[in-house]
Design a protein around this motif. Structure first.
Motif, PDB file in Angstrom:
ATOM      1  N   GLY A 280      10.582  -2.082   0.542  1.00  0.00           N
ATOM      2  CA  GLY A 280      10.077  -3.369   1.000  1.00  0.00           C
ATOM      3  C   GLY A 280       8.606  -3.328   1.367  1.00  0.00           C
ATOM      4  N   LEU A 281       8.193  -2.266   2.044  1.00  0.00           N
ATOM      5  CA  LEU A 281       6.777  -2.123   2.419  1.00  0.00           C
ATOM      6  C   LEU A 281       5.906  -1.938   1.188  1.00  0.00           C
ATOM      7  CD1 LEU A 281       6.880   0.183   5.588  1.00  0.00           C
ATOM      8  CD2 LEU A 281       6.218  -2.224   5.482  1.00  0.00           C
ATOM      9  N   ALA A 282       6.394  -1.148   0.239  1.00  0.00           N
ATOM     10  CA  ALA A 282       5.616  -0.916  -0.983  1.00  0.00           C
ATOM     11  C   ALA A 282       5.398  -2.219  -1.742  1.00  0.00           C
ATOM     12  CB  ALA A 282       6.338   0.100  -1.869  1.00  0.00           C
ATOM     13  N   ASN A 283       6.423  -3.056  -1.809  1.00  0.00           N
ATOM     14  CA  ASN A 283       6.279  -4.363  -2.447  1.00  0.00           C
ATOM     15  C   ASN A 283       5.313  -5.265  -1.686  1.00  0.00           C
ATOM     16  OD1 ASN A 283       7.919  -4.424  -4.788  1.00  0.00           O
ATOM     17  ND2 ASN A 283       9.758  -4.637  -3.555  1.00  0.00           N
ATOM     18  N   ALA A 284       5.534  -5.341  -0.372  1.00  0.00           N
ATOM     19  CA  ALA A 284       4.809  -6.314   0.445  1.00  0.00           C
ATOM     20  C   ALA A 284       3.311  -6.094   0.440  1.00  0.00           C
ATOM     21  CB  ALA A 284       5.335  -6.269   1.884  1.00  0.00           C
ATOM     22  N   THR A 339      -0.846  -1.436   5.598  1.00  0.00           N
ATOM     23  CA  THR A 339      -1.607  -1.253   4.370  1.00  0.00           C
ATOM     24  C   THR A 339      -1.277   0.116   3.774  1.00  0.00           C
ATOM     25  OG1 THR A 339      -3.458  -0.229   5.533  1.00  0.00           O
ATOM     26  CG2 THR A 339      -3.505  -2.634   5.305  1.00  0.00           C
ATOM     27  N   LEU A 340      -1.762   0.367   2.558  1.00  0.00           N
ATOM     28  CA  LEU A 340      -1.518   1.668   1.938  1.00  0.00           C
ATOM     29  C   LEU A 340      -2.132   2.801   2.749  1.00  0.00           C
ATOM     30  CD1 LEU A 340      -1.981   0.929  -1.885  1.00  0.00           C
ATOM     31  CD2 LEU A 340       0.145   1.199  -0.603  1.00  0.00           C
ATOM     32  N   SER A 341      -3.301   2.573   3.293  1.00  0.00           N
ATOM     33  CA  SER A 341      -3.933   3.623   4.105  1.00  0.00           C
ATOM     34  C   SER A 341      -3.108   3.902   5.353  1.00  0.00           C
ATOM     35  CB  SER A 341      -5.363   3.222   4.490  1.00  0.00           C
ATOM     36  OG  SER A 341      -5.375   2.018   5.229  1.00  0.00           O
ATOM     37  N   GLU A 342      -2.545   2.857   5.946  1.00  0.00           N
ATOM     38  CA  GLU A 342      -1.703   3.030   7.131  1.00  0.00           C
ATOM     39  C   GLU A 342      -0.370   3.694   6.801  1.00  0.00           C
ATOM     40  OE1 GLU A 342      -3.222  -0.781   9.825  1.00  0.00           O
ATOM     41  OE2 GLU A 342      -1.634  -1.064   8.335  1.00  0.00           O
ATOM     42  N   GLN A 343       0.007   3.658   5.521  1.00  0.00           N
ATOM     43  CA  GLN A 343       1.224   4.335   5.081  1.00  0.00           C
ATOM     44  C   GLN A 343       0.920   5.709   4.478  1.00  0.00           C
ATOM     45  OE1 GLN A 343       4.387   1.718   3.294  1.00  0.00           O
ATOM     46  NE2 GLN A 343       2.722   0.232   3.186  1.00  0.00           N
ATOM     47  N   ASN A 344      -0.315   6.180   4.737  1.00  0.00           N
ATOM     48  CA  ASN A 344      -0.743   7.539   4.354  1.00  0.00           C
ATOM     49  C   ASN A 344      -0.758   7.787   2.849  1.00  0.00           C
ATOM     50  OD1 ASN A 344      -1.002   8.399   7.133  1.00  0.00           O
ATOM     51  ND2 ASN A 344       1.227   8.521   7.216  1.00  0.00           N
ATOM     52  N   VAL A 345      -1.104   6.748   2.103  1.00  0.00           N
ATOM     53  CA  VAL A 345      -1.307   6.915   0.665  1.00  0.00           C
ATOM     54  C   VAL A 345      -2.799   7.178   0.446  1.00  0.00           C
ATOM     55  CG1 VAL A 345      -1.186   5.839  -1.607  1.00  0.00           C
ATOM     56  CG2 VAL A 345       0.598   5.383   0.086  1.00  0.00           C
ATOM     57  N   PRO A 346      -3.172   8.366  -0.030  1.00  0.00           N
ATOM     58  CA  PRO A 346      -4.604   8.681  -0.180  1.00  0.00           C
ATOM     59  C   PRO A 346      -5.235   7.966  -1.374  1.00  0.00           C
ATOM     60  CG  PRO A 346      -3.265  10.485  -1.018  1.00  0.00           C
ATOM     61  CD  PRO A 346      -2.304   9.494  -0.408  1.00  0.00           C
ATOM     62  N   VAL A 376      -4.647  -1.816 -12.228  1.00  0.00           N
ATOM     63  CA  VAL A 376      -3.789  -1.239 -11.190  1.00  0.00           C
ATOM     64  C   VAL A 376      -4.625  -0.682 -10.055  1.00  0.00           C
ATOM     65  CG1 VAL A 376      -1.990   0.452 -10.676  1.00  0.00           C
ATOM     66  CG2 VAL A 376      -2.034  -0.657 -12.921  1.00  0.00           C
ATOM     67  N   ILE A 377      -5.664   0.056 -10.406  1.00  0.00           N
ATOM     68  CA  ILE A 377      -6.516   0.666  -9.375  1.00  0.00           C
ATOM     69  C   ILE A 377      -7.176  -0.401  -8.520  1.00  0.00           C
ATOM     70  CG2 ILE A 377      -8.631   2.005  -9.022  1.00  0.00           C
ATOM     71  CD1 ILE A 377      -7.808   3.710 -11.444  1.00  0.00           C
ATOM     72  N   THR A 378      -7.605  -1.489  -9.141  1.00  0.00           N
ATOM     73  CA  THR A 378      -8.217  -2.594  -8.387  1.00  0.00           C
ATOM     74  C   THR A 378      -7.240  -3.166  -7.357  1.00  0.00           C
ATOM     75  OG1 THR A 378      -9.670  -3.217 -10.218  1.00  0.00           O
ATOM     76  CG2 THR A 378      -9.230  -4.904  -8.573  1.00  0.00           C
ATOM     77  N   ILE A 379      -6.003  -3.343  -7.753  1.00  0.00           N
ATOM     78  CA  ILE A 379      -4.985  -3.891  -6.829  1.00  0.00           C
ATOM     79  C   ILE A 379      -4.688  -2.881  -5.711  1.00  0.00           C
ATOM     80  CG2 ILE A 379      -2.522  -4.476  -6.660  1.00  0.00           C
ATOM     81  CD1 ILE A 379      -2.921  -5.828  -9.453  1.00  0.00           C
ATOM     82  N   LEU A 380      -4.593  -1.602  -6.051  1.00  0.00           N
ATOM     83  CA  LEU A 380      -4.340  -0.576  -5.034  1.00  0.00           C
ATOM     84  C   LEU A 380      -5.479  -0.541  -4.011  1.00  0.00           C
ATOM     85  CD1 LEU A 380      -2.957   2.322  -7.273  1.00  0.00           C
ATOM     86  CD2 LEU A 380      -1.660   0.902  -5.664  1.00  0.00           C
ATOM     87  N   LYS A 381      -6.696  -0.717  -4.473  1.00  0.00           N
ATOM     88  CA  LYS A 381      -7.841  -0.713  -3.560  1.00  0.00           C
ATOM     89  C   LYS A 381      -7.800  -1.915  -2.629  1.00  0.00           C
ATOM     90  CE  LYS A 381     -11.147   1.951  -6.325  1.00  0.00           C
ATOM     91  NZ  LYS A 381     -12.423   1.928  -7.095  1.00  0.00           N
ATOM     92  N   LYS A 382      -7.377  -3.069  -3.146  1.00  0.00           N
ATOM     93  CA  LYS A 382      -7.279  -4.254  -2.306  1.00  0.00           C
ATOM     94  C   LYS A 382      -6.190  -4.088  -1.238  1.00  0.00           C
ATOM     95  CE  LYS A 382      -8.929  -7.693  -5.647  1.00  0.00           C
ATOM     96  NZ  LYS A 382      -8.568  -8.908  -6.443  1.00  0.00           N
ATOM     97  N   ALA A 383      -5.124  -3.356  -1.603  1.00  0.00           N
ATOM     98  CA  ALA A 383      -4.014  -3.140  -0.680  1.00  0.00           C
ATOM     99  C   ALA A 383      -4.266  -1.975   0.270  1.00  0.00           C
ATOM    100  CB  ALA A 383      -2.730  -2.887  -1.455  1.00  0.00           C
ATOM    101  N   TYR A 384      -5.380  -1.309   0.106  1.00  0.00           N
ATOM    102  CA  TYR A 384      -5.666  -0.093   0.879  1.00  0.00           C
ATOM    103  C   TYR A 384      -6.143  -0.422   2.310  1.00  0.00           C
ATOM    104  CZ  TYR A 384      -7.198   4.700   1.806  1.00  0.00           C
ATOM    105  OH  TYR A 384      -7.343   5.955   2.333  1.00  0.00           O
TER     106      TYR A 384
END
Length: 384
Positions: A280-284, A339-346, A376-384
């Motif tokens: 759920g967190l990964a989706n959100a 966010t992804l950074s708060e979920q420890n995704v480097p 994909v990378i652009t979206i990951l950066k926005k979610a970071y």
């Protein structure tokens, strides 16, 4: 263009409402089962729900075997372990209690009860050959819709991927949906699972496999979920909101199990496989940004969804197509979705993650095709 030639599959018998669990003995007796496996995780046990389920099974005078080793994002190894125990005990049916992980694991075990080989051999669509045993699904979250879908999501630890078994044969025979059971969820889990359900509604509505029936379910589910999720996060004792969340989740499940999902889930599956993120967190955390990306391909549908959740539209399609994405950004902030950074995704992993996202079959259902590694990378950066 509206599709007027399509299939729409619905299977499960649903018993819904407070105290619905008391119907379990009757359901078990109806199948004439002599022994069942009860599947749940530690959280269900700690909340006292497992004990209530066992009591109901005893009332049916049915023998039972407990498997309480469910883990978030269940792996092939855990499925094989549970299946070995179930086969040795010669169980004749399954009772799955919990969130998506427990129900998905039970579905996977059920495949192996009547089909040869290992569970990894059944990844993909329509790979299950033989009918499965009766499965009664009792959800304790309002998010995954696993209780009524034809999907089991699993982790292959060797390939480091999250994959799905999709087959109408694995759908639960019966669903007992008791909103009282969702009261035990922590606020963070309520928020994350609720956002999972909203993701299902949104992605299935814009799927290129959507039909009039799936669209109806997706929009109706979205309307219910968007209105009630903030309420239930703010006040976990609001039983009307909890009932509506569970109802919205089921309605949405009918939509996405027929229309499938898209780009959000492609990213979420990869994040869970590599870093163990809760689904759920990964989706959100990526949902708003994928909707921004997809808006170019389905602007009218984006406006439909904006209207459904009560957003004021201007009539300017170029502006209105982004209203939903903006509202979803506000919602995940309000719900304190990490966010992804708060979920420890480097951030250093984004390149590898993007490569694996592009291998996800679910991308084939996304309305905007031609997704690139850079997208994909652009979206990951926005979610970071």
């Amino acid at each position: 263009m509206i599709k007027l030639s399509f299939n729409f599959f619905v299977k499960s018998n649903i018993t819904f409402g407070k105290g619905a669990v008391e119907k379990l003995p009757e359901i078990l007796k109806g199948y004439g089962l002599k022994k069942v496996m009860i599947v749940y995780d530690g959280g269900v046990k700690a909340a006292g729900i497992a004990e209530k389920i066992v009591d109901q099974v005893k009332k049916a005078e049915v023998e039972y075997l407990i498997f309480d080793g469910v883990i978030p994002n269940p792996t092939n190894e855990v499925v094989e372990e549970a299946a070995k125990l179930a086969k040795e005990a010669k169980v004749e049916g399954m009772v799955a209690v919990g969130g998506g992980s427990s129900i998905d694991l039970a579905k996977a075990v059920n495949v192996l009860m009547t089909n040869p080989g290992t569970i990894g051999e059944y990844g993909g669509m329509n790979m299950v050959k033989n009918p499965c045993l009766p499965l009664i699904a009792i959800p304790t979250t309002a998010g995954t819709s696993s209780e009524i879908t034809n999907v089991s999501a699993l982790i292959d630890t060797e390939k480091v991927i999250k994959y799905v078994v999709i087959d109408n044969k694995i759908v639960a025979s019966d669903v007992i949906a008791d909103p009282e059971f969702t009261k035990t969820m922590p606020v963070s889990v309520t928020a994350a699972t609720g956002m999972d359900a909203i993701t299902h509604a949104v992605e299935s509505y814009i799927s290129n496999e959507a039909t009039p029936l799936t669209e109806y379910n997706s929009l109706k589910g979205l309307s219910i979920l968007y209105e009630n999720l903030p309420k239930v996060v703010e006040n976990g004792s609001d039983m009307e909101a909890r009932e509506n969340m569970m109802l919205g989740c089921i309605i949405t499940g009918f939509g996405f199990s027929n229309a499938n999902l898209g780009f959000v889930h492609a990213i979420a599956h990869t994040l869970s496989a590599h870093f163990g993120l809760a689904h759920g967190l990964a989706n959100a955390c990526v949902l708003p940004y994928v909707m921004e990306y997809n808006a170019e391909a389905c602007p009218e549908k984006m406006v439909d969804m904006a209207k459904t959740i009560g957003l004021p539209v201007s009539g300017n399609l170029d502006e209105d197509k982004y209203l939903l994405a903006h509202a979803l950004k506000d919602l995940i902030v309000k719900l304190k979705i990490k966010t992804l950074s708060e979920q420890n995704v480097p951030e250093s992993a984004f390149d590898r993650l993007a490569e694996d996202v592009l291998k996800e079959p679910v991308l084939g259902f996304n309305p905007r095709q031609g997704v690139t590694k850079e997208d994909v990378i652009t979206i990951l950066k926005k979610a970071y």
